[in-house]
Write a protein that holds these residues in place. Structure first.
Motif, PDB file in Angstrom:
ATOM      1  N   SER A  75       0.810  -1.224   0.000  1.00 33.93           N
ATOM      2  CA  SER A  75       0.000   0.000   0.000  1.00 33.93           C
ATOM      3  C   SER A  75       0.840   1.270   0.000  1.00 33.93           C
ATOM      4  CB  SER A  75      -0.940   0.019   1.212  1.00 33.93           C
ATOM      5  OG  SER A  75      -1.914  -0.993   1.100  1.00 33.93           O
ATOM      6  N   GLY A  76       2.142   1.146   0.245  1.00 30.79           N
ATOM      7  CA  GLY A  76       3.006   2.318   0.278  1.00 30.79           C
ATOM      8  C   GLY A  76       3.850   2.361   1.536  1.00 30.79           C
ATOM      9  N   ALA A  77       4.462   3.516   1.788  1.00 25.09           N
ATOM     10  CA  ALA A  77       5.384   3.677   2.914  1.00 25.09           C
ATOM     11  C   ALA A  77       4.707   4.383   4.080  1.00 25.09           C
ATOM     12  CB  ALA A  77       6.614   4.460   2.480  1.00 25.09           C
ATOM     13  N   VAL A  78       5.032   3.921   5.284  1.00 25.40           N
ATOM     14  CA  VAL A  78       4.625   4.592   6.518  1.00 25.40           C
ATOM     15  C   VAL A  78       5.897   5.171   7.125  1.00 25.40           C
ATOM     16  CG1 VAL A  78       3.403   4.413   8.709  1.00 25.40           C
ATOM     17  CG2 VAL A  78       2.835   2.839   6.837  1.00 25.40           C
ATOM     18  N   THR A  79       5.953   6.484   7.235  1.00 26.64           N
ATOM     19  CA  THR A  79       7.163   7.161   7.687  1.00 26.64           C
ATOM     20  C   THR A  79       7.054   7.549   9.162  1.00 26.64           C
ATOM     21  OG1 THR A  79       6.224   9.222   6.834  1.00 26.64           O
ATOM     22  CG2 THR A  79       7.743   8.029   5.389  1.00 26.64           C
ATOM     23  N   PRO A 120      -8.168  -7.599   2.050  1.00 29.30           N
ATOM     24  CA  PRO A 120      -8.204  -6.141   2.235  1.00 29.30           C
ATOM     25  C   PRO A 120      -6.793  -5.571   2.349  1.00 29.30           C
ATOM     26  CG  PRO A 120      -8.823  -7.262   4.261  1.00 29.30           C
ATOM     27  CD  PRO A 120      -8.748  -8.315   3.204  1.00 29.30           C
ATOM     28  N   ALA A 121      -6.609  -4.384   1.807  1.00 25.07           N
ATOM     29  CA  ALA A 121      -5.296  -3.737   1.832  1.00 25.07           C
ATOM     30  C   ALA A 121      -5.049  -3.070   3.177  1.00 25.07           C
ATOM     31  CB  ALA A 121      -5.207  -2.706   0.714  1.00 25.07           C
ATOM     32  N   SER A 122      -3.783  -2.872   3.503  1.00 26.88           N
ATOM     33  CA  SER A 122      -3.446  -2.075   4.677  1.00 26.88           C
ATOM     34  C   SER A 122      -3.765  -0.608   4.396  1.00 26.88           C
ATOM     35  CB  SER A 122      -1.970  -2.245   5.035  1.00 26.88           C
ATOM     36  OG  SER A 122      -1.145  -1.717   4.016  1.00 26.88           O
ATOM     37  N   GLN A 123      -3.870   0.182   5.457  1.00 22.15           N
ATOM     38  CA  GLN A 123      -4.193   1.605   5.339  1.00 22.15           C
ATOM     39  C   GLN A 123      -3.078   2.429   5.971  1.00 22.15           C
ATOM     40  OE1 GLN A 123      -8.128   2.289   7.030  1.00 22.15           O
ATOM     41  NE2 GLN A 123      -8.770   0.237   6.412  1.00 22.15           N
ATOM     42  N   ILE A 124      -2.837   3.604   5.408  1.00 20.98           N
ATOM     43  CA  ILE A 124      -1.802   4.508   5.909  1.00 20.98           C
ATOM     44  C   ILE A 124      -2.467   5.791   6.396  1.00 20.98           C
ATOM     45  CG2 ILE A 124       0.250   5.851   5.311  1.00 20.98           C
ATOM     46  CD1 ILE A 124       0.819   3.700   3.146  1.00 20.98           C
ATOM     47  N   PHE A 125      -2.106   6.233   7.607  1.00 20.72           N
ATOM     48  CA  PHE A 125      -2.637   7.469   8.175  1.00 20.72           C
ATOM     49  C   PHE A 125      -1.501   8.482   8.309  1.00 20.72           C
ATOM     50  CE2 PHE A 125      -5.193   4.007  10.139  1.00 20.72           C
ATOM     51  CZ  PHE A 125      -6.403   4.284   9.519  1.00 20.72           C
ATOM     52  N   ALA A 126      -1.590   9.580   7.557  1.00 23.29           N
ATOM     53  CA  ALA A 126      -0.625  10.678   7.666  1.00 23.29           C
ATOM     54  C   ALA A 126      -1.136  11.625   8.750  1.00 23.29           C
ATOM     55  CB  ALA A 126      -0.479  11.394   6.335  1.00 23.29           C
ATOM     56  N   LEU A 127      -0.524  11.586   9.914  1.00 21.11           N
ATOM     57  CA  LEU A 127      -1.073  12.311  11.060  1.00 21.11           C
ATOM     58  C   LEU A 127      -1.049  13.823  10.868  1.00 21.11           C
ATOM     59  CD1 LEU A 127       0.068  10.234  14.154  1.00 21.11           C
ATOM     60  CD2 LEU A 127      -1.697   9.790  12.454  1.00 21.11           C
ATOM     61  N   SER A 128      -0.093  14.326  10.083  1.00 23.94           N
ATOM     62  CA  SER A 128      -0.029  15.775   9.869  1.00 23.94           C
ATOM     63  C   SER A 128      -1.239  16.287   9.091  1.00 23.94           C
ATOM     64  CB  SER A 128       1.254  16.144   9.124  1.00 23.94           C
ATOM     65  OG  SER A 128       1.262  15.565   7.827  1.00 23.94           O
ATOM     66  N   GLU A 129      -1.933  15.403   8.393  1.00 26.44           N
ATOM     67  CA  GLU A 129      -3.092  15.813   7.597  1.00 26.44           C
ATOM     68  C   GLU A 129      -4.395  15.798   8.399  1.00 26.44           C
ATOM     69  OE1 GLU A 129      -3.167  13.279   4.202  1.00 26.44           O
ATOM     70  OE2 GLU A 129      -1.217  13.967   3.455  1.00 26.44           O
ATOM     71  N   LEU A 130      -4.354  15.293   9.616  1.00 20.89           N
ATOM     72  CA  LEU A 130      -5.562  15.207  10.434  1.00 20.89           C
ATOM     73  C   LEU A 130      -5.729  16.473  11.267  1.00 20.89           C
ATOM     74  CD1 LEU A 130      -5.186  11.521  11.694  1.00 20.89           C
ATOM     75  CD2 LEU A 130      -6.507  12.354   9.736  1.00 20.89           C
ATOM     76  N   PRO A 131      -6.961  16.947  11.455  1.00 17.29           N
ATOM     77  CA  PRO A 131      -7.167  18.186  12.215  1.00 17.29           C
ATOM     78  C   PRO A 131      -7.083  17.958  13.720  1.00 17.29           C
ATOM     79  CG  PRO A 131      -9.277  17.297  11.516  1.00 17.29           C
ATOM     80  CD  PRO A 131      -8.228  16.417  10.891  1.00 17.29           C
TER      81      PRO A 131
END
Length: 225
Positions: A75-79, A120-131
Motif C-alpha cells: 500500500s506504500g510507505a509509513v514514515t 483487504p489492503a493495509s491503510q496509511i494514516f498521515a497524522l499531519s493531515e488530520l485536524p
C-alpha cells in the motif's frame, strides 16, 4: 480518594528495561504488554536496513506507529510519526530500506501465505493531515482510527504545559505511548519513549508539568468520577 485506592492502578512500562529478542534475521522485538484473554499484545520492533517480513495474513488486526525510519508494504510507505492499519485478513509483506523502529498493537495473530487474492489492503494514516480537535482546555486530539462497533480507537493527544485530565474511570482499557514530554498519574511519571497501561476499572487523574504528546489506543470509554 477511596475510589481511587480501591481501583486497579495504571502500570508504567519502561521500554529500556525490556530485553530485545530476535524474531528473524534483521528483526528484533521487545514484548511490551499482553492480554492473553483477549489475544492482544504490544511489541516494539526494530527492523534493520534491508530487512523484510515475508508475506503473511493477519488473523485479527494491527495498528503500527513508526517511531523512527520508515516501513513499506504493497500500500506504500509509513514514515516516522505516522501510522498504518492492517485489517483482519490483510495479506502483505513488509520491508524497510533504511531501517525502522515501530510500535505494533496487535489483536490476534499472523500466518504465512503466498497469495494476496482479494484480501483487504493495509491503510496509511498521515497524522499531519488530520485536524486537531480541542477536547478540554489545554488538551487537543487527532482522531486517527476508530472501530465503532467494538468501541476501539486510536488518538493522538497533545497536552499543553500544566494541563490536567480530572479523575475518571476506564470502562475498558487503554494503552498509551509517550511520543514527547511526560505525563503523570497516581502511579508515577511516564516519560518520552515509555508506555502506560490503564486496566479496566482504573480510576486516575492525568497531569503534565511541561507538556506531552501521546499516542493512545483505547478499548471502551471513560466516565467521570
Amino acid at each position: 480518594m477511596a475510589t481511587m485506592q480501591a481501583s486497579p492502578r495504571s502500570q508504567i512500562i519502561s521500554i529500556s528495561d525490556l530485553q530485545w529478542q530476535d524474531r528473524q534475521p534483521g528483526v528484533r522485538q521487545k514484548s511490551v504488554w499482553a492480554h492473553p484473554a483477549t489475544n492482544r499484545r504490544a511489541v516494539i520492533a526494530r527492523i534493520e536496513p534491508g530487512a523484510q517480513l515475508p508475506r503473511h495474513r493477519h488473523v485479527g488486526d494491527e495498528l503500527v506507529f513508526v517511531i523512527e525510519g520508515a516501513i513499506a508494504d504493497e500500500s506504500g510507505a509509513v514514515t516516522a510519526g505516522n501510522m498504518g492499519y492492517r485489517p483482519d485478513g490483510c495479506v502483505h509483506a513488509v520491508s524497510s530500506k533504511n531501517g525502522a523502529t515501530v510500535l505494533a498493537i496487535i489483536t490476534g495473530g499472523i500466518e504465512p501465505t503466498t497469495e494476496i487474492g482479494s484480501a483487504p489492503a493495509s491503510q496509511i494514516f498521515a497524522l499531519s493531515e488530520l485536524p486537531w480537535v480541542e477536547t478540554r482546555p489545554g488538551v487537543r486530539q487527532k482522531r486517527i482510527w476508530e472501530d465503532k462497533a467494538n468501541e476501539r480507537r486510536a488518538i493522538l493527544a497533545r497536552f499543553e504545559p500544566g494541563a490536567t485530565l480530572p479523575p475518571h474511570r476506564h470502562v475498558g482499557d487503554e494503552l498509551i505511548f509517550l511520543i514527547e514530554g511526560a505525563n503523570a498519574d497516581e502511579s508515577g511519571v511516564v516519560t518520552t519513549g515509555n508506555m502506560n497501561y490503564r486496566p479496566n476499572g482504573c480510576v486516575h487523574s492525568v497531569t503534565t508539568k511541561n507538556g506531552a504528546t501521546v499516542l493512545a489506543v483505547v478499548w471502551g470509554r471513560t466516565e467521570p468520577v
